[in-house]
Design an enzyme around this catalytic site. Structure first.
Site, PDB file in Angstrom:
ATOM      1  N   ASP A   1       0.803  -1.173  -0.119  1.00  0.00           N
ATOM      2  CA  ASP A   1      -0.051   0.157   0.129  1.00  0.00           C
ATOM      3  C   ASP A   1       0.807   1.226  -0.102  1.00  0.00           C
ATOM      4  O   ASP A   1       0.480   2.148  -0.707  1.00  0.00           O
ATOM      5  CB  ASP A   1      -1.073   0.094   1.115  1.00  0.00           C
ATOM      6  CG  ASP A   1      -0.555  -0.220   2.562  1.00  0.00           C
ATOM      7  OD1 ASP A   1       0.517  -0.564   2.650  1.00  0.00           O
ATOM      8  OD2 ASP A   1      -1.162   0.342   3.585  1.00  0.00           O
TER       9      ASP A   1
ATOM     10  N   GLY B   1      -3.700  -5.718  18.582  1.00  0.00           N
ATOM     11  CA  GLY B   1      -2.698  -6.257  18.409  1.00  0.00           C
ATOM     12  C   GLY B   1      -2.496  -7.411  17.574  1.00  0.00           C
ATOM     13  O   GLY B   1      -1.569  -8.356  17.394  1.00  0.00           O
ATOM     14  N   ALA B   2      -3.588  -7.793  17.108  1.00  0.00           N
ATOM     15  CA  ALA B   2      -3.829  -9.219  16.117  1.00  0.00           C
ATOM     16  C   ALA B   2      -3.628  -8.893  14.621  1.00  0.00           C
ATOM     17  O   ALA B   2      -3.598  -9.767  13.994  1.00  0.00           O
ATOM     18  CB  ALA B   2      -4.995  -9.690  16.354  1.00  0.00           C
TER      19      ALA B   2
ATOM     20  N   LEU C   1      -5.208  -7.212  12.681  1.00  0.00           N
ATOM     21  CA  LEU C   1      -6.555  -6.906  12.109  1.00  0.00           C
ATOM     22  C   LEU C   1      -7.321  -5.450  11.888  1.00  0.00           C
ATOM     23  O   LEU C   1      -8.287  -5.318  11.950  1.00  0.00           O
ATOM     24  CB  LEU C   1      -7.705  -7.934  12.652  1.00  0.00           C
ATOM     25  CG  LEU C   1      -7.232  -9.286  13.033  1.00  0.00           C
ATOM     26  CD1 LEU C   1      -8.411 -10.087  13.857  1.00  0.00           C
ATOM     27  CD2 LEU C   1      -7.156  -9.989  11.634  1.00  0.00           C
TER      28      LEU C   1
ATOM     29  N   SER D   1      -7.335  -3.055  14.413  1.00  0.00           N
ATOM     30  CA  SER D   1      -8.121  -2.206  15.402  1.00  0.00           C
ATOM     31  C   SER D   1      -7.928  -0.816  15.344  1.00  0.00           C
ATOM     32  O   SER D   1      -8.913  -0.201  15.741  1.00  0.00           O
ATOM     33  CB  SER D   1      -7.786  -2.960  16.674  1.00  0.00           C
ATOM     34  OG  SER D   1      -6.279  -2.665  16.914  1.00  0.00           O
ATOM     35  N   SER D   2      -6.626  -0.396  14.811  1.00  0.00           N
ATOM     36  CA  SER D   2      -6.401   0.985  15.208  1.00  0.00           C
ATOM     37  C   SER D   2      -7.202   1.714  13.971  1.00  0.00           C
ATOM     38  O   SER D   2      -7.791   2.843  14.034  1.00  0.00           O
ATOM     39  CB  SER D   2      -5.071   1.525  14.928  1.00  0.00           C
ATOM     40  OG  SER D   2      -4.452   0.859  13.783  1.00  0.00           O
TER      41      SER D   2
ATOM     42  N   GLU E   1      -3.118   8.455  11.838  1.00  0.00           N
ATOM     43  CA  GLU E   1      -1.942   7.373  12.138  1.00  0.00           C
ATOM     44  C   GLU E   1      -0.398   7.720  12.082  1.00  0.00           C
ATOM     45  O   GLU E   1       0.345   7.762  12.860  1.00  0.00           O
ATOM     46  CB  GLU E   1      -2.447   6.061  11.474  1.00  0.00           C
ATOM     47  CG  GLU E   1      -1.521   4.924  12.047  1.00  0.00           C
ATOM     48  CD  GLU E   1      -2.599   3.742  12.180  1.00  0.00           C
ATOM     49  OE1 GLU E   1      -2.001   2.881  12.595  1.00  0.00           O
ATOM     50  OE2 GLU E   1      -3.743   3.764  12.060  1.00  0.00           O
TER      51      GLU E   1
ATOM     52  N   ASP F   1      -5.526  -0.127   5.508  1.00  0.00           N
ATOM     53  CA  ASP F   1      -6.371  -0.452   6.585  1.00  0.00           C
ATOM     54  C   ASP F   1      -7.663   0.396   6.842  1.00  0.00           C
ATOM     55  O   ASP F   1      -8.791  -0.045   6.585  1.00  0.00           O
ATOM     56  CB  ASP F   1      -5.701  -0.225   7.929  1.00  0.00           C
ATOM     57  CG  ASP F   1      -4.699  -1.202   7.844  1.00  0.00           C
ATOM     58  OD1 ASP F   1      -4.693  -2.078   7.144  1.00  0.00           O
ATOM     59  OD2 ASP F   1      -3.659  -1.140   8.728  1.00  0.00           O
TER      60      ASP F   1
ATOM     61  N   TYR G   1       8.861  -1.922  11.081  1.00  0.00           N
ATOM     62  CA  TYR G   1       7.921  -1.319   9.866  1.00  0.00           C
ATOM     63  C   TYR G   1       8.537  -0.235   9.247  1.00  0.00           C
ATOM     64  O   TYR G   1       8.657  -0.217   7.950  1.00  0.00           O
ATOM     65  CB  TYR G   1       6.671  -0.973  10.629  1.00  0.00           C
ATOM     66  CG  TYR G   1       5.677  -0.866   9.340  1.00  0.00           C
ATOM     67  CD1 TYR G   1       4.625  -1.722   9.320  1.00  0.00           C
ATOM     68  CD2 TYR G   1       5.434   0.716   8.910  1.00  0.00           C
ATOM     69  CE1 TYR G   1       3.513  -1.509   8.189  1.00  0.00           C
ATOM     70  CE2 TYR G   1       4.465   0.665   7.935  1.00  0.00           C
ATOM     71  CZ  TYR G   1       3.524  -0.237   7.998  1.00  0.00           C
ATOM     72  OH  TYR G   1       2.688   0.016   6.868  1.00  0.00           O
TER      73      TYR G   1
END
Length: 394
Positions: free
Chosen positions: A46, A134-135, A137, A139-140, A172, A184, A236
């Site tokens: 991305d 923290g998975a 997926l 969440s943020s 973010e 995301d 990252y």
């Protein structure tokens, strides 16, 4: 975002409404929600202007919100006893921190997209979520997107979903400090039921592609390793910087502008590590295109090998996997999955397995056993279905 996860026995929308009343008094003016996401394929493409193929999942972050008569923003959550409070006129990227940065950062970012923070009303908001933290997926992004649609409504800004995705990404990047791309937030805001979102991260053109999972008797199993990751950390960031170096050395605006045919030249020009980072992104972009083509012409049973190849590339070239993720993928592949891969930013989080419905129980038992045998903590596993993006619930 490090918070404790809360279990819900009933409708989370009822819970968040009651919690809002307990925290602030009165009833919220509305309830909005946004989903987490699974990236079927296309990770770390991305921010290289490439292609991604996520879908929203049936786990959501919910916000109850009401405007105030003054310019103060107050935010509470079931995750912590802390109540964050700030005057919107004093809101800057440096003025907030911790979990509230995701929420108040959205308010600041909306100010960068036309909201007059000197004039809009303040608000009270209560946030809750069923998206695992923290998975991997998102969440943020679910939190940012839920707040974005709520404030877009309350402040009558009239921004479309693509702009709100930019708002969440800006929050973010600039307030939280995580150098994430647009994947995301786009998935959380633009997704539709029973489909994946084919997103061009350069143009933000998005196309809904039916998955055909149910018709083919397939389900997506999420294996949350419970190894937590953090996007704002150096791993990252260093991957992103390597991609930028590679693009500059190869004379292109972004790695999106390279094809697999360019990799031989890239290997001559780049050091080994940078080359492998570049190779992952270039081949992953192609795998996204190949997956879309397969879903359109052959159906989901044809995409398993692409999922497997994506994991190998993230493990070996991008080096963002961990032993727990590798084990989850290997065990799923050995117990009936047609394809499996880690999903998300890496360094922990979740893997996904695309498998026949009658193989899901076998895969779960096998993974539980393998994790115990290796001395790993017990993973959390659950199936997900492609779901709708952010919306107003009440």
């Amino acid at each position: 975002m490090t918070v404790r996860q809360v279990q819900h026995s009933g409708d989370i929308r009822d819970d968040v409404t009651a919690d809002f009343t307990a925290a602030f008094g009165g009833s919220p003016q509305g309830v909005w929600s946004a989903p987490g996401r699974v990236n079927l394929i296309g990770d770390h493409t991305d921010y290289n202007d490439g292609f991604v193929l996520p879908f929203a999942i049936n786990r959501r972050t919910v916000v109850a919100l009401s405007p105030r008569a003054d310019s103060v923003a107050r935010v509470a959550t079931s995750f912590t006893d802390e109540v964050a409070e700030i005057d919107l006129r004093e809101l800057t990227p440096d003025a907030v921190s911790g979990w509230s940065a995701y929420v108040l950062g959205v308010a600041w970012a909306l100010g960068q997209h036309g909201a007059d923070l000197e004039a809009v009303p303040g608000f009270d908001a209560f946030v809750d979520s069923t998206v695992p933290v923290g998975a991997g997926l998102s969440s943020s992004a679910a939190l940012e997107s839920a707040l974005a649609v709520a404030l877009n409504d309350i402040w009558r800004l009239g921004l479309d979903a693509r702009t709100l995705a930019r708002v969440g990404q800006l929050a973010e990047n600039e307030v939280v400090g995580a150098p994430t791309g647009i994947l995301d937030q786009s998935a959380s805001l633009l997704s539709r039921e029973d489909a994946v979102l084919f997103l061009d991260c350069r143009s933000l053109e998005a196309e809904v592609i039916p998955t055909g999972f149910a018709e083919a008797g397939l389900e997506v199993l999420v294996i949350d390793t419970r190894v937590e990751h953090a996007h704002a950390d150096g791993g990252y960031r260093s991957r992103r910087e390597a991609c930028e170096r590679g693009a500059a050395a190869l004379g292109v605006p972004a790695l999106r502008d390279l094809t697999v045919d360019d990799l031989q030249r890239a290997q001559r020009l780049l050091d080994d590590e940078t080359f492998r980072r570049v190779r992952h992104v270039v081949t992953e972009d192609q795998r996204v295109l190949d997956t879309v083509a397969a879903l359109r012409t052959e159906g989901p049973l044809a995409i398993g090998g692409l999922l497997d190849a994506s994991h190998a590339s993230m493990r070996d070239d991008f080096e963002i996997s961990v032993p727990e993720l590798d084990l989850a993928v290997e065990v799923a592949q050995a117990n009936g999955a047609i394809g499996a891969r880690m999903t998300g930013g890496g360094f922990g989080g979740s893997a996904i397995a695309l498998a026949p419905s009658d193989a899901i129980s076998r895969i779960r038992v096998a993974i539980d056993g393998a994790f115990a045998e290796h001395g790993f903590g017990q993973p959390e596993m659950f199936t997900v279905v492609p779901s709708a993006g952010a919306l107003r619930d009440r």
